[in-house]
Design a protein around this motif. Structure first.
Motif, PDB file in Angstrom:
ATOM      1  N   VAL A  95       0.864  -1.180   0.000  1.00 53.81           N
ATOM      2  CA  VAL A  95       0.000   0.000   0.000  1.00 53.81           C
ATOM      3  C   VAL A  95       0.902   1.232   0.000  1.00 53.81           C
ATOM      4  N   ASN A  96       0.762   2.073  -1.001  1.00 56.97           N
ATOM      5  CA  ASN A  96       1.552   3.304  -1.057  1.00 56.97           C
ATOM      6  C   ASN A  96       0.921   4.356  -0.164  1.00 56.97           C
ATOM      7  N   ARG A  97       1.706   4.856   0.801  1.00 57.99           N
ATOM      8  CA  ARG A  97       1.202   5.840   1.748  1.00 57.99           C
ATOM      9  C   ARG A  97       1.403   7.259   1.218  1.00 57.99           C
ATOM     10  N   PRO A  98       0.612   8.218   1.699  1.00 58.28           N
ATOM     11  CA  PRO A  98       0.735   9.607   1.230  1.00 58.28           C
ATOM     12  C   PRO A  98       2.114  10.212   1.470  1.00 58.28           C
ATOM     13  N   ASN A  99       2.835   9.706   2.488  1.00 53.08           N
ATOM     14  CA  ASN A  99       4.158  10.273   2.790  1.00 53.08           C
ATOM     15  C   ASN A  99       5.266   9.669   1.929  1.00 53.08           C
ATOM     16  N   GLY A 100       4.909   8.847   0.954  1.00 52.71           N
ATOM     17  CA  GLY A 100       5.891   8.279   0.041  1.00 52.71           C
ATOM     18  C   GLY A 100       6.458   6.940   0.465  1.00 52.71           C
ATOM     19  N   PRO A 128     -15.463 -13.266   7.882  1.00 52.71           N
ATOM     20  CA  PRO A 128     -16.023 -12.640   6.677  1.00 52.71           C
ATOM     21  C   PRO A 128     -15.014 -11.670   6.066  1.00 52.71           C
ATOM     22  N   PRO A 129     -15.278 -11.200   4.850  1.00 54.93           N
ATOM     23  CA  PRO A 129     -14.405 -10.173   4.265  1.00 54.93           C
ATOM     24  C   PRO A 129     -14.408  -8.910   5.117  1.00 54.93           C
ATOM     25  N   GLY A 130     -13.308  -8.204   5.088  1.00 53.44           N
ATOM     26  CA  GLY A 130     -13.237  -6.919   5.778  1.00 53.44           C
ATOM     27  C   GLY A 130     -12.136  -6.805   6.797  1.00 53.44           C
ATOM     28  N   GLY A 131     -11.564  -7.930   7.222  1.00 51.55           N
ATOM     29  CA  GLY A 131     -10.515  -7.899   8.231  1.00 51.55           C
ATOM     30  C   GLY A 131      -9.122  -8.047   7.634  1.00 51.55           C
ATOM     31  N   GLY A 132      -8.119  -7.794   8.454  1.00 52.28           N
ATOM     32  CA  GLY A 132      -6.734  -7.939   8.024  1.00 52.28           C
ATOM     33  C   GLY A 132      -5.836  -7.020   8.819  1.00 52.28           C
ATOM     34  N   PHE A 133      -4.624  -6.834   8.325  1.00 58.45           N
ATOM     35  CA  PHE A 133      -3.700  -5.933   9.022  1.00 58.45           C
ATOM     36  C   PHE A 133      -2.859  -5.172   8.017  1.00 58.45           C
ATOM     37  N   ILE A 134      -2.307  -4.055   8.494  1.00 64.05           N
ATOM     38  CA  ILE A 134      -1.379  -3.261   7.702  1.00 64.05           C
ATOM     39  C   ILE A 134      -0.214  -2.860   8.596  1.00 64.05           C
ATOM     40  N   ILE A 135       0.983  -2.979   8.069  1.00 68.39           N
ATOM     41  CA  ILE A 135       2.207  -2.619   8.784  1.00 68.39           C
ATOM     42  C   ILE A 135       2.866  -1.489   8.016  1.00 68.39           C
TER      43      ILE A 135
END
Length: 218
Positions: A95-100, A128-135
């Motif tokens: 995932v590309n973040r706004p801060n580059g 169900p769909p909708g869960g997960g994580f982001i680092i």
């Protein structure tokens, strides 16, 4: 609704539009680089060694050339929640973040798979769909990252909602305050060098890590 909080972890629970289940949201600052934490969390071979939530956590099928795999997991009992199991389809991406900078994300959803029907001794849960994580990286702190976890699950059974939310909220809080720090300090976590983690991310996601992207700009 806030369930647990300290200086590095915050756990919330509430309703989200288009998701017909209560959603837990946990955000934490973790003393590890994004790629090392991503490797520790996503690698199923490591998960079963360090994560006390699971008695089994195994990759059953990889979809080669695609960022998907089939996982069979079985949880250990926690409070009033007895052992649960399920087959999940996992997907990961950048995932590309706004801060580059670049963050690493993964999602999972329950599927029915004839090769692994419901097992004896546990209840088949449903994600169900909708869960997960982001680092995601924290600018200026290469060895620290921020992890946000959206947990959406139907554990089945007849457990009062208040008891269920307290149990799951407490488990998420423990995951960040006890389980992850302990894993990073253990032989499992210490065995993941920065070089190995960067290679894991590049192999899995086909993208350079934030550290390597910065090098390429110089």
């Amino acid at each position: 609704q806030e369930k647990k909080k300290n200086d590095i972890v915050r756990v919330l629970c509430g309703n989200v539009p288009d998701i017909n289940y209560r959603v837990f949201r946990a955000t934490a600052t973790v003393e590890a680089s994004p790629s090392r934490l991503f490797h520790l969390i996503l690698d199923a071979k490591l998960t079963e060694r360090w994560n006390p939530s699971y008695s089994q956590f195994k990759t059953k099928k990889k979809l080669h050339g695609h960022p998907f795999e089939l996982i069979y997991l079985r949880t250990n009992p926690i409070g009033p929640i007895s052992a649960r199991d399920q087959v999940q389809l996992r997907h990961w991406r950048t995932v590309n973040r706004p801060n580059g900078t670049t963050a690493y994300a993964a999602t999972a959803v329950t599927i029915d798979w004839k090769d692994i029907p419901p097992q004896s001794g546990c209840v088949r849960a449903f994600t169900p769909p909708g869960g997960g994580f982001i680092i995601e990286p924290i600018p200026g702190k290469p060895d620290v990252c921020r992890m946000t976890n959206l947990m959406v699950a139907d554990v089945k059974g007849w457990i009062p909602r208040g008891v269920l939310e307290m149990t799951i909220g407490g488990a998420l809080f423990k995951f960040y305050t006890v389980d992850i720090p302990k894993a990073l300090a253990s032989p499992v976590g210490q065995g993941i060098s920065q070089k190995q983690a960067d290679l894991y991310v590049q192999t899995l996601l086909g993208t350079p890590t934030n550290k390597n992207k910065n090098k390429n700009k110089n």
